[in-house]
Design a protein around this motif. Structure first.
Motif, short mmCIF file in Angstrom:
data_model
loop_
_atom_site.label_atom_id
_atom_site.label_comp_id
_atom_site.label_asym_id
_atom_site.label_seq_id
_atom_site.Cartn_x
_atom_site.Cartn_y
_atom_site.Cartn_z
N THR A 92 8.60 -66.48 -27.23
CA THR A 92 8.42 -65.85 -28.54
C THR A 92 8.70 -66.85 -29.66
O THR A 92 7.96 -66.92 -30.64
CB THR A 92 9.36 -64.64 -28.67
OG1 THR A 92 9.11 -63.74 -27.59
CG2 THR A 92 9.17 -63.93 -29.98
N VAL A 93 9.76 -67.63 -29.52
CA VAL A 93 10.08 -68.65 -30.53
C VAL A 93 8.93 -69.65 -30.63
O VAL A 93 8.50 -70.01 -31.73
CB VAL A 93 11.42 -69.35 -30.20
CG1 VAL A 93 11.60 -70.60 -31.03
CG2 VAL A 93 12.57 -68.40 -30.43
N MET A 94 8.41 -70.12 -29.50
CA MET A 94 7.31 -71.08 -29.51
C MET A 94 6.05 -70.49 -30.13
O MET A 94 5.34 -71.17 -30.90
CB MET A 94 7.01 -71.58 -28.10
CG MET A 94 8.08 -72.44 -27.52
SD MET A 94 8.24 -73.93 -28.50
CE MET A 94 9.53 -74.73 -27.62
N PHE A 95 5.75 -69.25 -29.82
CA PHE A 95 4.56 -68.61 -30.36
C PHE A 95 4.63 -68.50 -31.88
O PHE A 95 3.69 -68.87 -32.60
CB PHE A 95 4.38 -67.22 -29.72
CG PHE A 95 3.22 -66.44 -30.28
CD1 PHE A 95 1.93 -66.83 -30.00
CD2 PHE A 95 3.44 -65.35 -31.08
CE1 PHE A 95 0.85 -66.12 -30.52
CE2 PHE A 95 2.38 -64.63 -31.60
CZ PHE A 95 1.08 -65.02 -31.32
N GLY A 100 3.66 -70.33 -37.53
CA GLY A 100 4.21 -70.85 -38.79
C GLY A 100 3.67 -72.22 -39.15
O GLY A 100 3.35 -72.48 -40.31
N VAL A 101 3.55 -73.10 -38.17
CA VAL A 101 3.02 -74.43 -38.44
C VAL A 101 1.55 -74.35 -38.80
O VAL A 101 1.07 -75.04 -39.70
CB VAL A 101 3.25 -75.37 -37.23
CG1 VAL A 101 2.48 -76.66 -37.37
CG2 VAL A 101 4.72 -75.66 -37.07
N THR A 102 0.80 -73.48 -38.13
CA THR A 102 -0.62 -73.33 -38.43
C THR A 102 -0.82 -72.84 -39.86
O THR A 102 -1.71 -73.32 -40.57
CB THR A 102 -1.26 -72.34 -37.44
OG1 THR A 102 -1.04 -72.80 -36.12
CG2 THR A 102 -2.74 -72.20 -37.69
N LEU A 103 0.00 -71.92 -40.31
CA LEU A 103 -0.16 -71.38 -41.65
C LEU A 103 0.41 -72.27 -42.75
O LEU A 103 -0.14 -72.35 -43.84
CB LEU A 103 0.51 -70.00 -41.74
CG LEU A 103 -0.12 -68.87 -40.92
CD1 LEU A 103 0.73 -67.62 -41.03
CD2 LEU A 103 -1.53 -68.60 -41.40
N THR A 123 6.47 -80.12 -39.65
CA THR A 123 6.02 -80.58 -38.33
C THR A 123 6.40 -79.53 -37.29
O THR A 123 7.18 -78.62 -37.57
CB THR A 123 6.66 -81.93 -37.95
OG1 THR A 123 8.08 -81.75 -37.85
CG2 THR A 123 6.35 -83.00 -38.97
N PHE A 124 5.86 -79.70 -36.10
CA PHE A 124 6.14 -78.72 -35.05
C PHE A 124 7.61 -78.78 -34.63
O PHE A 124 8.23 -77.75 -34.37
CB PHE A 124 5.22 -78.97 -33.85
CG PHE A 124 5.24 -77.85 -32.85
CD1 PHE A 124 4.64 -76.64 -33.13
CD2 PHE A 124 5.85 -78.02 -31.62
CE1 PHE A 124 4.66 -75.61 -32.22
CE2 PHE A 124 5.88 -77.00 -30.70
CZ PHE A 124 5.27 -75.79 -31.00
N SER A 125 8.20 -79.98 -34.59
CA SER A 125 9.59 -80.09 -34.16
C SER A 125 10.54 -79.47 -35.19
O SER A 125 11.51 -78.79 -34.81
CB SER A 125 9.96 -81.55 -33.90
OG SER A 125 9.79 -82.31 -35.07
N THR A 126 10.30 -79.68 -36.47
CA THR A 126 11.15 -79.03 -37.48
C THR A 126 10.94 -77.53 -37.49
O THR A 126 11.87 -76.77 -37.76
CB THR A 126 10.90 -79.61 -38.89
OG1 THR A 126 9.54 -79.43 -39.24
CG2 THR A 126 11.28 -81.07 -38.95
N ALA A 127 9.74 -77.10 -37.19
CA ALA A 127 9.47 -75.66 -37.15
C ALA A 127 10.17 -75.01 -35.95
O ALA A 127 10.65 -73.88 -36.06
CB ALA A 127 7.96 -75.40 -37.09
N ILE A 128 10.24 -75.71 -34.82
CA ILE A 128 10.98 -75.18 -33.68
C ILE A 128 12.44 -75.00 -34.05
O ILE A 128 13.06 -73.97 -33.76
CB ILE A 128 10.84 -76.11 -32.45
CG1 ILE A 128 9.44 -76.01 -31.86
CG2 ILE A 128 11.87 -75.75 -31.38
CD1 ILE A 128 9.18 -76.98 -30.74
#
Length: 155
Positions: A92-95, A100-103, A123-128
């Motif tokens: 769920t967190v990854m999804f 969030g990164v896409t938007l 970035t994807f890592s900061t978003a995670i």
């Protein structure tokens, strides 16, 4: 002494009822631990060694008790269920990180408070990291406040 008392208790009461108080698997481990414990005391008394093993040996003695054995078996029994819950949570967190990164990755707008709208989602890592801290703590509002104040649809 404690091990002898428990063995005596096992022979006097529990063997008659065909019940197990002390696990035979841990009996040998407890005896070896007792000898190592006595050796540790002797080394400390003779040489005043600064490093001791007594706290580790006490932990092994604790693991030898029947109630802790039953608790460990129960914990091993729920491992599959716990792993399924954790894997669902991580999925769920990854999804939602991906969403969030896409938007927000390309959004360079600044909200009315002067904060960048995509803070935490560059970035994807900061978003995670942002989604992880939002899911386990009370920082959800703080993490999404810049985005939410700029556009309510992101909430």
């Amino acid at each position: 002494l404690k091990l002898r008392a428990e063995l005596r208790l096992q022979k006097m009461f529990f063997d008659k009822r065909k019940a197990r108080y002390i696990s035979r698997d841990f009996n040998a481990i407890c005896r070896v631990t007792a000898f190592v414990y006595i050796f540790d005391i002797w080394v400390f008394a003779a040489f005043r060694a600064s490093a001791r093993m007594s706290h580790y040996l006490r932990a092994v003695f604790l693991l030898c008790t029947p109630n802790v054995n039953r608790l460990m078996k129960a914990l091993v029994g729920i491992t599959n269920e716990w792993l399924s819950v954790v894997s669902f949570w991580m999925g769920t967190v990854m999804f939602f990180t991906w969403i969030g990164v896409t938007l927000l990755a390309d959004n360079t707008n600044v909200n009315s408070a002067g904060m960048q709208v995509n803070s935490g989602f560059t970035t994807f890592s900061t978003a995670i990291y942002t989604m992880f801290t939002s899911s386990i703590g009370d920082d959800f509002v703080d993490n999404f406040n810049p985005t939410f104040t700029q556009d309510r649809r992101y909430g």
